[in-house]
Structure formats: structure tokens, C-alpha cells
Design a protein around this motif. Structure first.
Motif, PDB file in Angstrom:
ATOM      1  N   LEU A 251      45.798  56.451  12.725  1.00 24.74           N
ATOM      2  CA  LEU A 251      46.251  57.790  13.570  1.00 24.74           C
ATOM      3  C   LEU A 251      46.860  58.990  12.831  1.00 24.74           C
ATOM      4  CD1 LEU A 251      47.397  56.527  17.256  1.00 24.74           C
ATOM      5  CD2 LEU A 251      44.846  57.469  16.578  1.00 24.74           C
ATOM      6  N   ARG A 252      46.054  60.267  12.313  1.00 23.27           N
ATOM      7  CA  ARG A 252      46.748  61.441  12.240  1.00 23.27           C
ATOM      8  C   ARG A 252      46.547  62.597  12.987  1.00 23.27           C
ATOM      9  NH1 ARG A 252      48.072  63.267   7.068  1.00 23.27           N
ATOM     10  NH2 ARG A 252      47.731  65.879   6.500  1.00 23.27           N
ATOM     11  N   GLY A 253      47.322  63.205  13.578  1.00 29.40           N
ATOM     12  CA  GLY A 253      47.952  64.185  14.273  1.00 29.40           C
ATOM     13  C   GLY A 253      47.101  63.618  15.979  1.00 29.40           C
ATOM     14  N   VAL A 254      47.874  62.944  15.832  1.00 27.62           N
ATOM     15  CA  VAL A 254      46.970  61.674  17.502  1.00 27.62           C
ATOM     16  C   VAL A 254      47.689  60.989  17.567  1.00 27.62           C
ATOM     17  CG1 VAL A 254      44.669  60.776  18.182  1.00 27.62           C
ATOM     18  CG2 VAL A 254      44.605  62.142  17.188  1.00 27.62           C
ATOM     19  N   THR A 255      47.911  60.616  19.446  1.00 29.18           N
ATOM     20  CA  THR A 255      48.778  59.919  19.674  1.00 29.18           C
ATOM     21  C   THR A 255      48.118  58.511  20.303  1.00 29.18           C
ATOM     22  OG1 THR A 255      50.323  61.812  19.923  1.00 29.18           O
ATOM     23  CG2 THR A 255      50.853  59.809  21.574  1.00 29.18           C
ATOM     24  N   SER A 256      48.586  57.544  20.107  1.00 33.36           N
ATOM     25  CA  SER A 256      48.114  56.508  21.131  1.00 33.36           C
ATOM     26  C   SER A 256      48.630  56.285  22.596  1.00 33.36           C
ATOM     27  CB  SER A 256      48.943  55.102  19.852  1.00 33.36           C
ATOM     28  OG  SER A 256      48.402  54.446  20.880  1.00 33.36           O
ATOM     29  N   LEU A 257      47.766  56.005  23.059  1.00 37.53           N
ATOM     30  CA  LEU A 257      48.836  55.884  23.993  1.00 37.53           C
ATOM     31  C   LEU A 257      48.920  54.232  25.310  1.00 37.53           C
ATOM     32  CD1 LEU A 257      46.700  58.405  26.705  1.00 37.53           C
ATOM     33  CD2 LEU A 257      48.876  58.791  25.682  1.00 37.53           C
ATOM     34  N   GLY A 258      47.578  53.507  24.112  1.00 32.79           N
ATOM     35  CA  GLY A 258      47.329  51.900  24.319  1.00 32.79           C
ATOM     36  C   GLY A 258      46.420  51.613  23.689  1.00 32.79           C
ATOM     37  N   HIS A 259      46.470  49.896  23.433  1.00 29.93           N
ATOM     38  CA  HIS A 259      46.239  49.425  22.328  1.00 29.93           C
ATOM     39  C   HIS A 259      45.948  48.223  22.678  1.00 29.93           C
ATOM     40  CE1 HIS A 259      49.075  47.845  20.539  1.00 29.93           C
ATOM     41  NE2 HIS A 259      48.608  47.009  20.020  1.00 29.93           N
ATOM     42  N   ARG A 260      44.470  47.604  22.836  1.00 27.39           N
ATOM     43  CA  ARG A 260      43.976  46.141  22.858  1.00 27.39           C
ATOM     44  C   ARG A 260      43.413  45.146  21.701  1.00 27.39           C
ATOM     45  NH1 ARG A 260      40.812  42.867  27.765  1.00 27.39           N
ATOM     46  NH2 ARG A 260      41.520  41.631  27.816  1.00 27.39           N
ATOM     47  N   VAL A 261      44.186  44.208  21.171  1.00 31.68           N
ATOM     48  CA  VAL A 261      43.383  43.656  20.441  1.00 31.68           C
ATOM     49  C   VAL A 261      42.903  41.867  21.083  1.00 31.68           C
ATOM     50  CG1 VAL A 261      43.402  41.814  18.708  1.00 31.68           C
ATOM     51  CG2 VAL A 261      44.688  43.818  18.014  1.00 31.68           C
ATOM     52  N   ARG A 262      41.223  42.103  21.201  1.00 27.87           N
ATOM     53  CA  ARG A 262      40.479  40.794  22.054  1.00 27.87           C
ATOM     54  C   ARG A 262      39.513  40.212  20.905  1.00 27.87           C
ATOM     55  NH1 ARG A 262      36.534  42.938  27.152  1.00 27.87           N
ATOM     56  NH2 ARG A 262      35.098  43.118  24.796  1.00 27.87           N
ATOM     57  N   GLN A 263      39.841  39.051  21.438  1.00 30.98           N
ATOM     58  CA  GLN A 263      39.455  37.519  20.726  1.00 30.98           C
ATOM     59  C   GLN A 263      37.278  38.043  20.608  1.00 30.98           C
ATOM     60  OE1 GLN A 263      41.732  34.075  20.748  1.00 30.98           O
ATOM     61  NE2 GLN A 263      41.332  34.013  18.862  1.00 30.98           N
ATOM     62  N   SER A 264      36.646  37.641  20.020  1.00 29.07           N
ATOM     63  CA  SER A 264      35.099  37.787  20.908  1.00 29.07           C
ATOM     64  C   SER A 264      34.547  36.679  19.701  1.00 29.07           C
ATOM     65  CB  SER A 264      34.497  38.697  19.517  1.00 29.07           C
ATOM     66  OG  SER A 264      33.267  39.046  19.779  1.00 29.07           O
ATOM     67  N   PRO A 265      33.710  35.813  20.044  1.00 34.09           N
ATOM     68  CA  PRO A 265      33.336  34.800  20.335  1.00 34.09           C
ATOM     69  C   PRO A 265      31.574  35.096  19.217  1.00 34.09           C
ATOM     70  CG  PRO A 265      32.476  35.165  22.125  1.00 34.09           C
ATOM     71  CD  PRO A 265      33.525  36.175  21.984  1.00 34.09           C
ATOM     72  N   HIS A 266      31.396  36.199  18.974  1.00 29.73           N
ATOM     73  CA  HIS A 266      30.244  37.465  17.798  1.00 29.73           C
ATOM     74  C   HIS A 266      30.662  36.967  16.827  1.00 29.73           C
ATOM     75  CE1 HIS A 266      28.693  36.382  22.367  1.00 29.73           C
ATOM     76  NE2 HIS A 266      29.615  36.994  22.876  1.00 29.73           N
ATOM     77  N   SER A 267      32.236  37.317  16.746  1.00 28.02           N
ATOM     78  CA  SER A 267      32.803  37.932  14.805  1.00 28.02           C
ATOM     79  C   SER A 267      33.914  36.625  14.925  1.00 28.02           C
ATOM     80  CB  SER A 267      32.987  39.368  15.120  1.00 28.02           C
ATOM     81  OG  SER A 267      33.100  39.407  13.643  1.00 28.02           O
TER      82      SER A 267
END
Length: 279
Positions: A251-267
């Protein structure tokens, strides 16, 4: 028997219609637990972005890929290792099954029958793609001068995120153990990112946070995870099945409000999504 079957079909249609009218499962647009049933309609989350290397060729179904995206309903999605025909089908599933009507732009870097099928004289296009709930303008597609063992590049568009125009990049850097090639590639994309005061950079960088080749990116932007920095690389959540952090929402000039990493069975890459504030 025909009457009973017709009654069941009518009842199913009524359920789907009710889902369309009700929209998201919660008033604030928060996600419901578990996979979304086909026919469930929901709204885009206007400040949500997502990056996902969908793994190609991996023999995964496009309906499954669409279901992963629909559950999050991001405003913008960056896909890597994307075959054009697959993305077209994913986009159709998103619209027809979930009511999510995305615009699509492609960052094709090669025509590859082995990865994307087709016929030898018309193989499928392979590279990146961006899906956006809003129209995209100023689309550029750039192949890196040296892709390494396979052609690589980046694409960029301008679209709305959080109801404001943002330059969105999507890239896939050279494969592992090609550090010198990736260093040349990050120099190319960093020069373009630097031209914009507000940018979101999505992609599979094939590099952990403290590698030297990512230095030009870190000089311009921050990861969506405020605890993920080169000096704290060990604290960054892994985004691959081999427990490495390769995928980023910079992010450049943008603020993070939250994130998530989620495992996928498809990749073999996890889904990474972030809610942002562009104000």
C-alpha cells in the motif's frame, strides 16, 4: 411426479430470490462462515482488495475458484498464473451464480498450450488478470526485459477502491532461486509505482520480506500487515503451502484496516485479502 418436481423447482427459485433481496449475511457486509451456497447473492465490499496465485496448471475447477472469490466479494482481485479462458469462466460463474458482475483486464505475458490448453496454433493466454467491480482505465501491460525461466511482467489499471480512484498494480516475479532477475524486475515496477501518490500493489513476488530484491518496493510502500516488515520477516504470516511469505498487498498512500491470509484447497498459494482506507 411432474407436478412435484415443478413445485420443488419453484420453491428453490423462491429461496434464491429471497437471497438476492436479502444480500449479505450481515447488515455490515461481514462474511458468513463457510463456503457460500450457489445462488447466494451478495454485494461487493468496496474497500476490499485481494491477491491470489491460482496455480496453473493445477487442474482446479473454475467454479471452485469463483466460490473462493465470491465468499469475500472484494472490490478488486489480482490473479496470477491466470489463463485467459479460465478467468473468463471464473468471471461468468461470479456473475451467474453469485450476482457479482466484475470487469476484467488481462496482463498476458505468453501464449502457452501446455499451461492453458487451446490448440497449437491458438494456445491460451497466460499471465495476470485484474477483476474490478468498477470500470478500469489506463490499462498497461509490461513484460519485464528478463523474465527468468519464464516470461513475467506486471499490469496496472486505475479503478475505484473505497469509492476513490487508485492505481492498482498486479505482478508475478521470476521463480525462486532467481534473485538477480527479480532485482531487475522490482526496479522496473518500482519506477512505475513511484509515479503515483496512491497505489495498491498486488502480486506473487516469489521472495520473502527481507530479501534484497524487494528493497525498492519497501522504499515506496508498506505491506498490509503492519507487523510484516523486513526486520520482522519471521512474524509475517506465510502465504504458500511451503510456509513462505511470497504474496503481498503493498500500500502506498493507502491505510490498511485489516487483512487475512486464508488457506485454499484450490491452489498452492493462500488467499490474501485486505480492507483499506483510501481517504
Amino acid at each position: 411426479m411432474v407436478f412435484e418436481r415443478g413445485t420443488r423447482l419453484l420453491a428453490g427459485a423462491v429461496v434464491v430470490a429471497c437471497m438476492v433481496l436479502l444480500g449479505p449475511s450481515a447488515p455490515d457486509g461481514s462474511l458468513s462462515a463457510g463456503p457460500m451456497p450457489v445462488g447466494t447473492a451478495r454485494d461487493f465490499v468496496p474497500n476490499r482488495v485481494m491477491t491470489w496465485n491460482i496455480c496453473n496448471p493445477c487442474g482446479r475447477g473454475n467454479a471452485d475458484r469463483a466460490a473462493e472469490i465470491a465468499e469475500l466479494a472484494p472490490q478488486v482481485v489480482g490473479l496470477q498464473e491466470a489463463c485467459r479462458r479460465d478467468v473468463e469462466r471464473v468471471r461468468d460463474h461470479l456473475e451467474n451464480l453469485y450476482g457479482l458482475d466484475y470487469h476484467v483486464e488481462y496482463g498476458t505475458v505468453l501464449q502457452n498450450w501446455g499451461r492453458c490448453g487451446g490448440v497449437p496454433w491458438n494456445p491460451g493466454g497466460y499471465g495476470q488478470a485484474i477483476l474490478s467491480a468498477e470500470p478500469m482505465t489506463d490499462h498497461v501491460n509490461v513484460e519485464y526485459p528478463d523474465g527468468g525461466s519464464e516470461d513475467r511482467g506486471f499490469m496496472a489499471v486505475t479503478t475505484l477502491v473505497d469509492d476513490r480512484p487508485v492505481r492498482v498494480f498486479n505482478t508475478h516475479l521470476a521463480q525462486r532461486r532467481q534473485e538477480a532477475v527479480r532485482a531487475e524486475q522490482t526496479a522496473v515496477i518500482a519506477a512505475e509505482i513511484a509515479r503515483h501518490d496512491r497505489a495498491i500493489v498486488l502480486g506473487d513476488f516469489n521472495a520473502v520480506p527481507d530479501t534484497p530484491e524487494l528493497t525498492p518496493i519497501w522504499a515506496l510502500a508498506e505491506d498490509t500487515d503492519p507487523g510484516c516488515r523486513p526486520a520482522q520477516a519471521g512474524a509475517c504470516a506465510p502465504t504458500t503451502d511451503w510456509q513462505s511469505k511470497f504474496d503481498y498487498v503493498f500500500l502506498r498512500g493507502v491505510t490498511s484496516l485489516g487483512h487475512r491470509v486464508r488457506q485454499s484447497p484450490h491452489s498452492d498459494h493462500h488467499v490474501l485479502h485486505s480492507d483499506v482506507d483510501v481517504t
